[in-house]
Design an enzyme around this catalytic site. Structure first.
Site, PDB file in Angstrom:
ATOM      1  N   HIS A 120      35.749  38.172  40.662  1.00 46.09           N
ATOM      2  CA  HIS A 120      36.139  39.298  39.812  1.00 46.09           C
ATOM      3  C   HIS A 120      35.406  39.294  38.472  1.00 46.09           C
ATOM      4  CE1 HIS A 120      38.681  36.650  37.316  1.00 46.09           C
ATOM      5  NE2 HIS A 120      39.044  36.088  38.452  1.00 46.09           N
ATOM      6  N   ASP A 121      35.081  40.493  38.022  1.00 46.08           N
ATOM      7  CA  ASP A 121      34.463  40.727  36.712  1.00 46.08           C
ATOM      8  C   ASP A 121      33.062  40.146  36.589  1.00 46.08           C
ATOM      9  OD1 ASP A 121      36.899  41.984  35.445  1.00 46.08           O
ATOM     10  OD2 ASP A 121      37.720  39.996  35.881  1.00 46.08           O
ATOM     11  N   GLY A 138      34.823  33.929  38.844  1.00 43.01           N
ATOM     12  CA  GLY A 138      34.948  35.130  38.033  1.00 43.01           C
ATOM     13  C   GLY A 138      34.101  35.087  36.784  1.00 43.01           C
TER      14      GLY A 138
END
Length: 261
Positions: A120-121, A138
């Site tokens: 994520h991100d 992430g």
């Protein structure tokens, strides 16, 4: 439009007529395709996902899935994918989190090989290659034209500099220098300039000479990082080196996690 009868496409998904959706694919209601995309088979697209033109996604890839973050509570975060990417079997790419900016991004013309995970991100640039089972936690940044070798875990918040090459099986816990060859040998070590890769990308002999000199200062001299950085900046200021060496110096100066040297 070619959508196999076994595919499940939710109402609201936007799929142009030039796209192909193969057998047993599952597409969520907030997915937006660009033109001429192809899902080979058994692909899962979920969440708020947009992708550009000409992407080819192979079997059992799962894109836009919920982030592997215990703090995630179902917020409408996103995954954005550019143009012309090849995403191979069993790749997983999580959408963003509220605390990390809300968006995971993949640029254009990337090759993302089987079993790769992009957390994520994370922010992936253009022309990158992530080899089999590259594992990005992430908030990882991979700059343009970098190569992450097979079976490489990358710690969260690390930055991989542009045009770098990471050898297979290398554990990345700090930022990776741009233009470098970085590989494991007991301890992680930048072995020098990624000469062959840079030549293939059109770097001139003069640019390679300037970068080679900067790397000698950084890696082969007895100077510590601060003194080596000052010497490299002095060369740039005097006109003895150009934009790529200047970028190298800026990368070192801005590396809060330190660099692999």
């Amino acid at each position: 439009m070619s959508i196999h009868p076994t595919a499940i496409v939710a109402a609201g998904a936007q799929i142009p007529g030039s796209c192909t959706v193969g057998p047993y694919c599952t597409i969520g209601p907030d997915v937006v395709f660009g033109e001429e995309c192809e899902l080979v088979s058994h692909v899962v697209l979920d969440g708020h996902l947009t992708m550009g033109r000409g992407n080819r996604i192979f079997s059992f890839a799962c894109l836009g899935i919920s982030p592997q973050d215990l703090k995630y509570a179902g917020e409408p975060t996103r995954l954005e994918i550019g143009d012309g990417n090849t995403i191979r079997e069993y790749v997983t790419i999580s959408r963003g989190t509220k605390g990390g900016g809300g968006v995971t991004r993949v640029g254009s013309e990337c090759l993302i090989m089987a079993y790769t995970h992009i957390g994520h991100d994370s922010q992936i640039g253009n022309g990158c290659i992530l080899a089999n089972s590259a594992t990005l936690a992430g908030h990882v940044t991979v700059e343009d034209y970098a190569v992450v070798g097979a079976l490489c875990p990358v710690h969260q918040f690390c930055r991989i500099g542009r045009y770098s090459y990471i050898g297979g099986g290398t554990t990345i816990t700090q930022n990776v220098l741009p233009y470098s060859l970085t590989s494991i040998e007991r301890n992680n070590h930048a072995y020098g300039l990624n000469k062959v890769g840079l030549e293939r990308k059109g770097f001139t002999p003069q640019q390679l000479k300037e970068l080679r000199a900067a790397y000698r200062t950084l890696l082969a001299s007895k100077l510590n990082i601060s003194d080596a950085l000052a010497a490299i900046r002095e060369t740039v200021a005097s006109g003895g080196a150009g934009e790529h060496v200047a970028y190298l110096a800026d990368f070192i100066a801005n590396s809060e996690r330190g660099i692999i040297k």
